[in-house]
Design an enzyme around this catalytic site. Structure first.
Site, PDB file in Angstrom:
ATOM      1  N   ASP A   1       2.381  17.870  16.362  1.00 13.12           N
ATOM      2  CA  ASP A   1       0.905  17.170  16.192  1.00 13.12           C
ATOM      3  C   ASP A   1       1.215  16.072  15.179  1.00 13.12           C
ATOM      4  OD1 ASP A   1      -1.930  17.046  16.160  1.00 13.12           O
ATOM      5  OD2 ASP A   1      -2.100  19.195  16.062  1.00 13.12           O
TER       6      ASP A   1
ATOM      7  N   GLU B   1       1.277  10.379  14.880  1.00  9.26           N
ATOM      8  CA  GLU B   1       0.987   8.974  14.908  1.00  9.26           C
ATOM      9  C   GLU B   1       1.238   8.375  13.481  1.00  9.26           C
ATOM     10  OE1 GLU B   1      -2.492  11.294  14.125  1.00  9.26           O
ATOM     11  OE2 GLU B   1      -1.121  11.260  15.700  1.00  9.26           O
TER      12      GLU B   1
ATOM     13  N   ASP C   1      -7.714  14.708  20.005  1.00 10.74           N
ATOM     14  CA  ASP C   1      -8.673  15.620  19.739  1.00 10.74           C
ATOM     15  C   ASP C   1      -9.972  14.790  20.206  1.00 10.74           C
ATOM     16  OD1 ASP C   1      -6.778  17.134  18.447  1.00 10.74           O
ATOM     17  OD2 ASP C   1      -7.437  16.562  16.196  1.00 10.74           O
TER      18      ASP C   1
END
Length: 820
Positions: free
Chosen positions: A405, A408, A478
């Site tokens: 997760d 980025e 998300d």
């Protein structure tokens, strides 16, 4: 006097000769090598480097400077390439077997054409502007191109703008939660452009020019690939940046997840319930905080008291023939071993990241700052430390895959000075967008070095060019639980695939679903018909993506939350999960086609039907593999559309739980209609009814909640497998082959050991199949290859759309089946 006159004449002659030499040198002022050439033009150096006859790298940098760069994405070296150069005034014409390049030596502009003279693309100016990058003098760089007026282009990454063609767009490319950027686009004309720069970049397309403009770069650096068609372009991009490894068969099964299972008992119980209900399941995911509180963020260790015996938990899951993935992040809390070791070595960044507070509350309570910091994934030693703790705390226990997760990574403040942060490779600004490539690559490389018995599989939230070589499947972040978000996922996945990254998925049902809880109890949002309809349609779409994974917050997603067998919503979910499992022989063979032949799972219609201009910008249909035409239902038909507008910060705000009117008496059994376009160039068979339709037309298709428009291209052979509870429960010794006539067809059934790297040593089998439409004959050819445990004797049940059916025994030798 005569002596003087003679010397003057000699001097004049000498000047003329020297002048002629200078003119000659000027006319041929380029330097040629085995792999390209270089020259000086308009105050800049220009280098043309071939990476094969159809791929060329262009480098431009200001005179008086140097350009040295080790690409993070490109792993191929320039190639000795046969090419010719002819010169006419200011134009150099460079020709390979596949491509012709015209170079203007006066201004440095380059144009690309086919060897037959068809124009592909031409440059329209390069620009260098002095820039101070955290004290390092460098440049901001721009390269512009001129496209044809009606020429569609695709790619640029996972974009949430709902568009397929990216013409007339202005996009700031900085990695974030729901947009993943790959500075690469390809054209329906058969070429692609990869802008090899990792800094914040502006992509702009206007009628007069199309440009990449990056904040930091020693020079312009891009690759031009002429692939003739979309598959050829993708092959060229992967040839530069890396091929796609095989991932385990089981990862193509169904995955269940949520934010989050709060104990090991709850996690194991989900798998038990699926097994009791006889609904197939292969993957279960444990989201964050199995490590405890936020000060221990991403400890990569089961130190929460709610997970008292992780080894037993994993054994229980494996004992039910399921697999476990756990959440790991790009940041660490101050009470973790990783933080302490990396902090001493200056391997942690100081900008704001998530979570901000040590308390699990929203909004964050900054009286108790978490102290969480992102690690320097550009640093090879930091990547070593990362794996050391991941291996010791989690992998050694038997965890199967990684959910990486925030790759980025999360960067909350977005202050310009944050980009001055020092990394192992220079400023964060200079390498910003390549962070996910480095983070994901670090885990892949280390696991490969640790063992070859278990294939690497990484679910990740961000991506960059070249990430396909790391066994990674990128999800779209998300996103909201809304119809608009669902509509956006289709072109997002297609554009990502068109950059050369074949593995894409999204949270089935959308991540933030809080608005569907209003008027419903904490656990019963899944009984809300508005969410039920959205969820079923999203799951049907997810059935035809490379990873079928249910996940989200606010509303639980397990199948039993939606009722029980016999209920229309439950039955629709079960039907498509089971359909996914029967498709596994097809999906796994497509996976091999992706790895071996550079194919794609998600195929924009323009990839296979580029001659049909109506397909060029269709953003709500696609091919799954080369046979299935999927037209997911992307608008509500039974309930009103709920408009949901939140970002990843607002979505965590749970305080608005006001009541709202709830729907009742929604009849999901009613039939509805939807429009579908069938591309010209093929006939199409309705998957559900076997009805045949001609291509090149829009039709009305009748559906209900348990069906979507699904068609098979004529000239297809599709293997279907057994009814199973998990991917490897039964051998593929009695497969059904559905043959869809109308033209000749080929298919290769691929099998191996399903979860190790022996296939790289040649341990796999291929069974080629061919349908001769004229003679109505299916040839199942001699098996190629072998591996330990392969099926020696099997049978195939062959079915035609008209109901004709034959069963044949197959013992690895050529078999012909003739239909009258």
């Amino acid at each position: 006097m005569n002596f003087k006159k003679i010397n003057i004449k000699a001097l004049i002659i000498t000047i003329v000769v020297i002048s002629g030499i200078e003119q000659n040198v000027s006319a041929q002022s380029y330097k040629k090598t085995d792999s390209g050439l270089s020259f000086y033009a308009d105050k800049m150096n220009v280098e043309v480097k071939f990476y094969g006859p159809n791929t060329v790298r262009i480098i431009k940098y200001p005179s008086g400077t140097s350009f040295v760069k080790n690409s993070l994405s490109v792993i191929k070296q320039e190639q000795k390439t046969k090419f010719s150069v002819t010169e006419n005034k200011d134009i150099l014409s460079i020709k390979t077997n596949d491509l012709q390049i015209s170079v203007n030596t006066k201004n440095g502009e380059i144009a690309y054409t086919t060897t037959s003279g068809k124009e592909l693309l031409k440059e329209k100016g390069s620009n260098f502007k002095s820039f101070n990058d955290a004290g390092n003098p460098t440049y901001s760089v721009t390269q512009s191109f001129q496209l044809e007026k009606d020429e569609p282009i695709y790619g640029l990454g996972i974009l949430q703008n709902g568009k397929l063609s990216q013409r007339n767009q202005d996009i700031r490319m900085v990695q974030n939660n729901t947009w993943d950027f790959v500075p690469f686009f390809q054209s329906v004309k058969g070429y692609g452009v990869f802008w090899d720069n990792y800094s914040p970049t502006q992509f702009t397309d206007k009628p007069d020019k199309t440009s990449f403009s990056s904040e930091v770069g020693e020079g312009v650096d891009y690759y031009f690939i002429y692939g003739k068609n979309a598959d050829g372009i993708i092959a060229g991009m992967r040839n530069l940046t890396g091929n796609v490894p095989m991932i385990p068969l089981w990862t193509y099964g169904y995955w269940q997840s949520k934010e989050r299972y709060k104990s090991q008992d709850e996690l194991v119980d989900v798998v038990k319930k699926y097994r009791d209900l006889k609904v197939p399941l292969d993957g279960i995911i444990q989201d964050w905080q199995y490590w405890g509180n936020n000060y221990q963020w991403n400890a990569m260790d089961f130190i929460s008291p709610d997970f008292p015996d992780a080894k037993k938990m994993i054994n229980d899951i494996h004992g039910m023939n399921a697999h476990l993935s756990v959440s790991i992040w790009s940041s660490f809390g101050p009470m973790t071993k990783q933080y302490r070791e990396m902090d001493k070595k200056g391997m942690l960044f100081n900008f704001k990241t998530w979570p901000e507070s040590g308390r699990e509350v929203w909004p964050p309570d900054m009286n108790y700052p978490s102290g969480v910091r992102v690690y320097d994934a550009y640093n090879p030693e930091a990547r070593d430390i990362y794996w050391k703790y991941l291996n010791k705390g989690v992998f050694s226990l038997g965890v199967d895959t990684w959910w990486m997760d925030s790759t980025e990574p999360d960067h909350l403040s977005q202050k310009p000075e944050d980009l001055d942060t020092k990394t192992y490779l220079g400023s964060f600004r200079k390498v910003r967008n390549a962070y996910p490539l480095m983070a994901v690559g670090g885990v892949y490389d280390h696991q490969r070095a640790t063992t070859s018995d278990k294939r690497v599989f990484i679910l990740t939230r961000s991506a960059f060019a070249g990430q396909q070589r790391y066994g990674a499947n990128t999800w779209s972040g998300d996103v909201n639980s809304s119809w608009e978000s669902l509509r956006n996922q289709v072109p997002a996945g297609l554009n990502f695939s068109l950059t050369g990254n074949p593995n894409f998925n999204s949270d089935i049902g959308g991540f933030f679903a809080g608005s569907y809880k209003k008027g419903w109890s904490e656990s019963s949002g899944s009984k809300n018909p508005m969410f039920q309809e959205l969820y079923v349609r999203w799951l049907q779409y997810g059935t035809f993506t490379p990873m079928m994974r249910s996940h989200g917050t606010d509303v639980p997603r397990e199948i039993y939350q939606f009722g029980q067998k016999g209920d229309v919503v439950y039955d629709a979910i079960e039907k498509f999960i089971k359909l996914r499992y029967t498709m596994l022989p097809y999906i796994y063979s497509v996976s091999w086609d992706v790895s071996k032949n550079n194919s794609s799972f998600l195929r924009a219609l323009s990839m296979d039907f580029s001659s049909d201009k109506k397909t060029w910008d269709i953003n709500n249909e696609y091919l799954f593999g080369k046979s299935f035409l999927v037209a997911p239902i992307l608008n509500p038909q039974y309930t009103p559309e709920k408009i949901v507008k939140t970002d990843e910060n607002q979505g965590w705000d749970k305080k608005d739980e006001s009541k709202e009117n709830t729907l009742s008496n929604v009849d999901f059994t009613q039939n509805k209609t939807v429009k579908v376009y069938l591309p010209a160039g093929s006939d199409w068979f309705d998957f559900w009814t076997n009805e045949k339709q001609k291509g090149g037309q829009e039709i009305q298709k009748t559906v209900n909640l348990q069906s979507i428009p699904l068609y098979v291209k004529s000239g297809s052979i599709i293997p279907f497998g057994p009814d199973v509870q998990y991917a490897t429960e039964k051998k593929w010794d009695n497969l059904t082959l559905k043959v869809y006539p109308g033209s000749d067809a080929d298919f290769v059934l691929y099998e191996d050991e399903f979860d190790n790297y022996n296939y790289e040593k040649g341990d796999y089998t291929e069974i080629p199949m061919h349908w001769n439409d004229k003679s109505r004959t299916l040839t199942i050819d001699t098996r190629k290859g072998k591996y330990k445990g392969m099926i020696e004797n099997r049978s195939f049940t062959i079915i035609l759309p008209n109901g004709q059916q034959k069963i044949v025994a197959y013992s690895d030798k050529n078999v012909k089946v003739i239909f009258k």
